[in-house]
Design an enzyme around this catalytic site. Structure first.
Site, PDB file in Angstrom:
ATOM      1  N   ASN A   1     -10.224   0.050  -1.399  1.00 58.06           N
ATOM      2  CA  ASN A   1      -8.787   0.058  -1.136  1.00 58.06           C
ATOM      3  C   ASN A   1      -8.085  -0.545  -2.350  1.00 58.06           C
ATOM      4  O   ASN A   1      -8.215  -1.735  -2.623  1.00 58.06           O
ATOM      5  CB  ASN A   1      -8.514  -0.756   0.127  1.00 58.06           C
TER       6      ASN A   1
ATOM      7  N   CYS B   1       0.796  -1.234   0.000  1.00 60.58           N
ATOM      8  CA  CYS B   1       0.000   0.000   0.000  1.00 60.58           C
ATOM      9  C   CYS B   1       0.829   1.286   0.000  1.00 60.58           C
ATOM     10  O   CYS B   1       0.314   2.346  -0.371  1.00 60.58           O
ATOM     11  CB  CYS B   1      -0.935   0.001   1.199  1.00 60.58           C
TER      12      CYS B   1
ATOM     13  N   HIS C   1      -2.999   6.803   1.879  1.00 62.83           N
ATOM     14  CA  HIS C   1      -3.451   5.531   1.324  1.00 62.83           C
ATOM     15  C   HIS C   1      -4.921   5.351   1.679  1.00 62.83           C
ATOM     16  O   HIS C   1      -5.328   5.550   2.832  1.00 62.83           O
ATOM     17  CB  HIS C   1      -2.619   4.387   1.893  1.00 62.83           C
TER      18      HIS C   1
END
Length: 314
Positions: free
Chosen positions: A270, A112, A239
């Protein structure tokens, strides 16, 4: 002295949209449960598009907006944790598709935080004189890694790509600040992708506690290294892990009331290494951020690796 700055951004998402109601037909969940825990409403899922297709889609837009032709690019860096092929790398495959001749090309996996890592390494290469123009991409097909019977993970992730074109500039015009990066490898199993047919798993509470307590001080350090107070930032793009995490970090930074906080997780889920460039590109495209605006980027997650820097919008 030579530095670098972002001159253009681009993003790409597959057309298929998976809603919370769609997921409720697969697992024991519902729209209210998902929104209350992670804040996600929809996510994009790739069907026919490969990882390289997604990356090329974002890269083509960034190059067009920069007015840069493929032969003017001499470095391609791709951040991803979902590549299937080990060789050639995703970066090499993207360069081939775009017709970029003889670039330095490498793939980077810190999950990430990958885009901020790749952005930093490309900036370092330009500062060192090893490159003059770089294409930096964050891209993921997270749907390949999902156990669609596990409601704790299948509701979270989506697919997409974001890209940035970097150019060498005189040091006084630097548009990418010093990176703050590191990891907490002893907590690495909190987010894991494992197995020959890889599946993603995570310890949600461990990640939540770590992110909401440890990221804000690190993000403030990135501002300090860039010589800017958080109150002077025009935007914050973390993120896109979870809306509650993003809001918790933003609330601890001391941002100005009118600062823009990226919340693309609501519509995109995500997307791991793609989430920061995807969200940043959308904010610039919509005119919510403007040329020259200072924005803090901060990635964190898999391996509990983190990285962040202050950049100026193209």
């Amino acid at each position: 002295m030579t530095a670098s700055r972002i001159v253009a951004l681009g993003h790409h998402q597959p057309p298929k949209v998976l809603t919370n109601d769609d997921l409720s037909a697969l697992v024991d969940t519902d729209d209210e449960w998902i929104r209350s825990r992670v804040g996600i409403r929809t996510r994009h899922i790739a069907e026919d598009e490969t990882l390289v297709d997604l990356a090329v889609g974002a890269a083509e837009k960034a190059l067009a907006r920069a007015g840069v032709t493929p032969d003017q690019v001499d470095l391609v860096a791709v951040a991803t944790c979902t590549a299937v092929e080990r060789s050639p790398s995703t970066a090499a495959a993207v360069a081939a598709r775009l017709g970029i001749p003889a670039p330095a090309a490498y793939e980077l996996n810190t999950a990430c935080s990958g885009f901020s890592y790749a952005l930093a390494t490309a900036d370092h290469a330009i500062r060192a004189g090893a490159a003059t123009r770089a294409l930096v991409i964050g891209v993921e097909r997270m749907s390949d890694l999902i156990d669609w019977t596990d409601r704790t993970t299948c509701v979270i992730f989506g697919d997409g790509a974001g890209a940035a074109v970097l150019e060498a500039v005189p040091d006084e015009r630097a548009g990418i600040g010093p990176v703050v990066w590191g990891s907490e490898p002893e907590k690495g199993e909190a987010v894991a992708i494992s197995g020959w047919k890889p599946v993603i798993s995570q310890q949600g509470q461990t990640v939540f506690r770590w992110a909401t307590t440890q990221v804000a001080p690190l993000a403030r350090k990135a501002c300090e290294k860039a010589g800017i107070d958080p109150s002077e930032l025009r935007g914050f793009v973390a993120h896109q892990a979870n809306l509650r995490i993003i809001d918790a970090i933003a609330g601890k930074l001391g941002l100005a009331e009118d600062a823009v906080v990226a919340r693309d997780v609501v519509d995109s889920g995500n997307t791991s290494a793609a989430s920061i460039p995807l969200a940043l590109s959308k904010l610039v495209e919509r005119g919510e951020l403007h040329s020259g605006d200072p924005v803090l980027l901060f990635g964190f997650g898999g391996g509990l690796a983190y990285a962040g820097q202050v950049v100026h919008c193209p």
